[in-house]
Scaffold this motif. Structure first.
Motif, PDB file in Angstrom:
ATOM      1  N   LEU A 125      47.170  54.254  56.347  1.00  0.00           N
ATOM      2  CA  LEU A 125      46.813  54.239  57.768  1.00  0.00           C
ATOM      3  C   LEU A 125      46.463  52.827  58.225  1.00  0.00           C
ATOM      4  N   ASP A 126      45.763  52.084  57.369  1.00  0.00           N
ATOM      5  CA  ASP A 126      45.421  50.702  57.716  1.00  0.00           C
ATOM      6  C   ASP A 126      46.668  49.825  57.827  1.00  0.00           C
ATOM      7  N   ALA A 127      47.706  50.147  57.049  1.00  0.00           N
ATOM      8  CA  ALA A 127      48.948  49.364  57.093  1.00  0.00           C
ATOM      9  C   ALA A 127      49.753  49.639  58.355  1.00  0.00           C
ATOM     10  N   GLY A 128      49.427  50.748  59.051  1.00  0.00           N
ATOM     11  CA  GLY A 128      50.126  51.040  60.296  1.00  0.00           C
ATOM     12  C   GLY A 128      50.756  52.406  60.370  1.00  0.00           C
ATOM     13  N   ALA A 129      50.577  53.227  59.321  1.00  0.00           N
ATOM     14  CA  ALA A 129      51.138  54.576  59.359  1.00  0.00           C
ATOM     15  C   ALA A 129      50.377  55.440  60.367  1.00  0.00           C
ATOM     16  N   ASP A 130      51.081  56.418  60.924  1.00  0.00           N
ATOM     17  CA  ASP A 130      50.452  57.339  61.873  1.00  0.00           C
ATOM     18  C   ASP A 130      50.005  58.638  61.203  1.00  0.00           C
ATOM     19  N   TYR A 131      50.684  58.973  60.100  1.00  0.00           N
ATOM     20  CA  TYR A 131      50.336  60.216  59.392  1.00  0.00           C
ATOM     21  C   TYR A 131      50.757  60.064  57.949  1.00  0.00           C
ATOM     22  N   TYR A 132      50.063  60.769  57.062  1.00  0.00           N
ATOM     23  CA  TYR A 132      50.245  60.631  55.622  1.00  0.00           C
ATOM     24  C   TYR A 132      50.495  62.026  55.053  1.00  0.00           C
ATOM     25  N   LEU A 133      51.679  62.281  54.537  1.00  0.00           N
ATOM     26  CA  LEU A 133      52.045  63.587  53.996  1.00  0.00           C
ATOM     27  C   LEU A 133      52.315  63.443  52.507  1.00  0.00           C
ATOM     28  N   THR A 134      51.590  64.215  51.680  1.00  0.00           N
ATOM     29  CA  THR A 134      51.715  64.065  50.232  1.00  0.00           C
ATOM     30  C   THR A 134      52.797  64.988  49.668  1.00  0.00           C
ATOM     31  N   LYS A 135      53.459  64.487  48.616  1.00  0.00           N
ATOM     32  CA  LYS A 135      54.459  65.266  47.892  1.00  0.00           C
ATOM     33  C   LYS A 135      53.755  66.101  46.815  1.00  0.00           C
ATOM     34  N   PRO A 136      54.286  67.300  46.512  1.00  0.00           N
ATOM     35  CA  PRO A 136      55.394  67.970  47.202  1.00  0.00           C
ATOM     36  C   PRO A 136      54.907  68.542  48.536  1.00  0.00           C
ATOM     37  N   PHE A 137      55.832  68.644  49.478  1.00  0.00           N
ATOM     38  CA  PHE A 137      55.461  69.137  50.800  1.00  0.00           C
ATOM     39  C   PHE A 137      56.402  70.274  51.183  1.00  0.00           C
ATOM     40  N   ASP A 138      55.923  71.116  52.058  1.00  0.00           N
ATOM     41  CA  ASP A 138      56.739  72.197  52.608  1.00  0.00           C
ATOM     42  C   ASP A 138      57.585  71.634  53.744  1.00  0.00           C
ATOM     43  N   THR A 139      58.861  72.009  53.786  1.00  0.00           N
ATOM     44  CA  THR A 139      59.730  71.467  54.836  1.00  0.00           C
ATOM     45  C   THR A 139      59.240  71.835  56.225  1.00  0.00           C
ATOM     46  N   ARG A 140      58.574  72.965  56.350  1.00  0.00           N
ATOM     47  CA  ARG A 140      58.040  73.351  57.659  1.00  0.00           C
ATOM     48  C   ARG A 140      56.942  72.388  58.100  1.00  0.00           C
ATOM     49  N   GLU A 141      56.134  71.941  57.136  1.00  0.00           N
ATOM     50  CA  GLU A 141      55.084  70.981  57.467  1.00  0.00           C
ATOM     51  C   GLU A 141      55.686  69.635  57.849  1.00  0.00           C
ATOM     52  N   LEU A 142      56.737  69.239  57.122  1.00  0.00           N
ATOM     53  CA  LEU A 142      57.418  67.987  57.457  1.00  0.00           C
ATOM     54  C   LEU A 142      57.959  68.031  58.878  1.00  0.00           C
ATOM     55  N   LEU A 143      58.647  69.100  59.226  1.00  0.00           N
ATOM     56  CA  LEU A 143      59.214  69.218  60.570  1.00  0.00           C
ATOM     57  C   LEU A 143      58.123  69.247  61.632  1.00  0.00           C
ATOM     58  N   ALA A 144      57.016  69.923  61.331  1.00  0.00           N
ATOM     59  CA  ALA A 144      55.902  69.964  62.287  1.00  0.00           C
ATOM     60  C   ALA A 144      55.338  68.559  62.511  1.00  0.00           C
ATOM     61  N   CYS A 145      55.216  67.777  61.420  1.00  0.00           N
ATOM     62  CA  CYS A 145      54.716  66.404  61.552  1.00  0.00           C
ATOM     63  C   CYS A 145      55.671  65.550  62.367  1.00  0.00           C
TER      64      CYS A 145
END
Length: 224
Positions: A91-111
């Motif tokens: 987040l300090d580097a400039g990211a807006d959101y941080y999603l950890t692996k493994p992730f659900d594709t539905r969560e990825l699409l929602a993000c």
């Protein structure tokens, strides 16, 4: 909507890209941080999906480079590193959101959808000077006058408008519009710049496409 996936695990990168394409997004992938940063700094993407652990440049460095260019594109970081310190670093580097692996594709699409909504990325036109580019119809509009652009003209004009007064090299235009594997050469860029200058003039636009030797092109507004 154009999305860039920067991920060194090629299978994962391609899987994410195909998922997003199935939802109607235009997606490109880069497989190391150095190439990803070069693509991202073109300023033509609506969202970056960025891995942290990559060769050449890690995701933190890529995010910092993008932000150093004052590009406001949303950045979604995907990583197996889930420690609080890593999330804070992202987040300090400039990211807006941080999603950890493994992730659900539905969560990825929602993000993805949430970041695009937050960014107000549903842009339907780009403007500069007295002229607008309608992204839905690929039409340049100046007052009551308008002219339709071919697919290549549209891609080049969109790049120029997104770069604005910032110089855009011929190499960057070739890579983005024709692709790295294309046989196109710099003369192709010059030809399409000529086409666009004529079309801008035909509608009374006050936009000038300026050539800067060895640096490429940028836009200026004519005062006459």
């Amino acid at each position: 909507m154009k999305i860039l996936v920067i991920e060194d695990e090629k299978l994962l990168a391609d899987s994410v890209a195909e998922l997003l394409r199935s939802k109607g997004f235009e997606v490109e992938a880069a497989y190391d941080g150095e190439a990803g940063a070069m693509y991202a700094e073109l300023g033509v993407y609506d969202l970056l999906i960025l891995d942290v652990m990559m060769p050449k440049l890690d995701g933190f460095a890529v995010a910092r480079q993008v932000r150093a260019k004052r590009l406001g594109v949303p950045i979604l970081m995907l990583t197996a590193r889930s420690a609080l310190e890593d999330r804070i670093a992202g987040l300090d580097a400039g990211a807006d959101y941080y999603l950890t692996k493994p992730f659900d594709t539905r969560e990825l699409l929602a993000c993805v959808n949430a970041l695009l909504r937050r960014q107000g990325a549903q842009v339907d036109e780009l403007t500069f000077g007295n002229t607008a580019l309608d992204l839905a119809s690929a039409t340049l509009v100046c007052g009551e006058e308008s002219v339709h652009l071919s697919a290549r003209e549209f891609d080049v004009m969109r790049l120029l408008l997104q770069a604005g007064a910032r110089n855009l090299s011929k190499e960057a235009i070739l890579a983005r519009v024709w692709g790295y594997d294309s046989n196109a050469v710099e003369n192709h860029v010059e030809v399409y710049i000529g086409f666009l200058r004529k079309k801008l003039s035909s509608i009374g636009s006050n936009i000038r496409i300026e050539t800067v030797r060895r640096l490429g092109y940028h836009l200026e507004v004519s005062e006459t």
